[in-house]
Design a protein around this motif. Structure first.
Motif, PDB file in Angstrom:
ATOM      1  N   GLY A   1       0.813  -1.207   0.000  1.00 33.11           N
ATOM      2  CA  GLY A   1       0.000   0.000   0.000  1.00 33.11           C
ATOM      3  C   GLY A   1       0.845   1.254   0.000  1.00 33.11           C
TER       4      GLY A   1
ATOM      5  N   PRO B   1       0.892  -5.451   3.779  1.00 29.23           N
ATOM      6  CA  PRO B   1       0.453  -6.841   3.926  1.00 29.23           C
ATOM      7  C   PRO B   1       1.473  -7.714   4.651  1.00 29.23           C
ATOM      8  CG  PRO B   1       0.206  -6.095   1.654  1.00 29.23           C
ATOM      9  CD  PRO B   1       0.963  -5.033   2.371  1.00 29.23           C
TER      10      PRO B   1
ATOM     11  N   SER C   1      -5.376  -4.992   0.450  1.00 35.51           N
ATOM     12  CA  SER C   1      -4.760  -3.726   0.863  1.00 35.51           C
ATOM     13  C   SER C   1      -5.710  -2.541   0.754  1.00 35.51           C
ATOM     14  CB  SER C   1      -3.523  -3.456   0.013  1.00 35.51           C
ATOM     15  OG  SER C   1      -2.537  -4.396   0.304  1.00 35.51           O
TER      16      SER C   1
END
Lengths: 97, 306
Positions: free
Chosen positions: B29, B224, B234
């Motif tokens: 992310g 993650p 995500s």
């Protein structure tokens, strides 16, 4: 400066070890990390581009018909595009040899 | 928040200043947040990037993922280097060595580089009033070195230095409120953002760069690997963090609070916690404690918006 790390010797390193060419990781194939690849059913695609927006790699581009498709040279197969696609165009399939 | 879900490609800049081929984990992310933030940069932008995930994955010598001028700096002096760049640009324009072309300076750091190690330099830069934007990409631990706790790690999270077990529930302290610390410097612009709301994120970055004087943006980025969640979740986790009230999105402009997303009702925090392996050891009581705290914090921010 050479972009291949195998060929680079100390003679070719710039003073201060600076980078002279921007964005050279684009030559690096992260696609071979992948265990799953996106597969597309464009019948349902509305060309919204959500997959393009949410791709952490930035590897999704438009083909000549305007459909969004991941470039498998960089795609790491995270499955975010399949999860976020509003119409369910994308499914992740196991990679085979 | 404006709803731009209809036809995205026309509303997003096509340029990719953060090149593909970087070595971020699958489903990162933070890489997505950096990519989106870079899209919002004006043409002339210099980036000073603290040590951390983003530096490690983007600049493995001799390659670089950056298509903007970029300097890697230490954990502790990101904001100091960024202030130096800004001051140098001003001095060079004054002495006629370089035209004043409106070059902007952006400093980036992870949560460790911002709320632990780089806090002193950041506080100094905000206090001196340099015209720069500081972005904190918060993945809630030192993920790059192997998931050690930082002061931004939330209560109850299991990390390698705050492991859960018979006598421990994981992280024992609550997350440090960096946005409030930045706002306490009375700077013109402070905001929180999430990569799951990309248009909001890009608008905030553009605004933070445009305001004269220092600006601070805190971006929650899902990790993650460290959060022990599935890579394809995500975006959903980022959205759940906002919808449960764990990470409310707001802006503080000249001391005025403004909610970016009005939520009629908060979702229960279990929706957010259950998807992450780092919270799976939590008992009912601890979850209840977290729920109460989250609601109280959310109400406190909502009260300030008036």
């Amino acid at each position: 400066m050479s972009t291949s790390d195998e060929e680079l010797t100390w003679r070719e390193i710039e003073v201060g070890a600076i980078f002279t060419v921007p964005g050279t990781t684009a030559d690096y194939q992260t696609g071979d990390w992948r265990s799953q690849a996106p597969s597309y059913n464009f019948d349902r695609c509305i060309k919204c581009g959500i997959c393009q927006l949410y791709c952490p790699e930035g590897c999704v581009g438009q083909d000549e018909d305007g459909y969004f498709i991941a470039d498998l040279y960089w795609c790491k197969g995270c499955g975010i595009c399949a999860r976020e696609c509003p119409t369910g165009v994308i499914t992740m399939v196991e990679e085979t040899e | 928040m404006q709803n731009y879900t209809v036809f995205v490609p026309r509303l997003v800049p096509k340029k990719e200043p953060f090149a593909p081929g970087h070595r971020a984990c699958i489903g990162c992310g933070e890489a997505l947040a950096v990519r989106l933030a870079c899209k919002a940069f004006p043409p002339n932008t210099i980036v000073a990037n603290a040590t951390g995930c983003m530096e490690v994955i983007s600049s493995q010598y001799p390659m670089t993922a950056w298509r903007v001028p970029w300097i890697h700096v230490l954990f502790e002096n990101t904001a100091a280097i960024a202030s130096g760049i800004e001051a140098a640009l001003k001095a060079m324009a004054r002495k006629g060595l370089r035209p004043d072309d409106g070059t902007k300076v952006v400093a980036m750091g992870g949560d460790g580089g911002t709320s632990d190690i780089g806090l002193q330099a950041l506080s100094g830069a905000l206090e001196r009033g340099h015209d720069l934007l500081y972005i904190c990409f918060d993945n809630e631990a030192y993920m790059n070195t192997g998931i050690q706790r930082s002061s931004a790690t939330p209560f109850g999270a299991s990390t390698t230095t705050s492991p859960s077990g018979i006598k421990s529930i994981g992280q024992k302290t609550w997350k440090k409120n960096m946005a409030a610390i930045a706002a306490a410097h009375d700077i013109p612009y402070v905001a929180t953002a999430s990569h799951s709301y990309p248009h909001d994120l890009m608008a905030k970055v553009a605004k933070g760069i445009a305001v004269p004087g220092p600006a601070y943006i805190h971006i929650l980025s899902v990790c993650p690997t460290g959060w022990r969640s599935a890579p394809d979740l995500s975006i959903r986790l980022g959205r759940l963090a906002v919808e449960t009230g764990v990470f409310p999105l707001y802006e503080i402009e000249d001391g005025e609070y403004k909610m970016s997303l009005e939520l009629p009702k908060l979702r229960p925090v279990e929706d957010y916690l259950n998807l992450q392996g780092r919270f799976r050891h939590l008992s009912e009581d601890t979850i209840k404690e977290i729920q109460e705290r989250v609601v109280a914090e959310y109400e406190r921010i909502k009260e300030k918006t008036g």
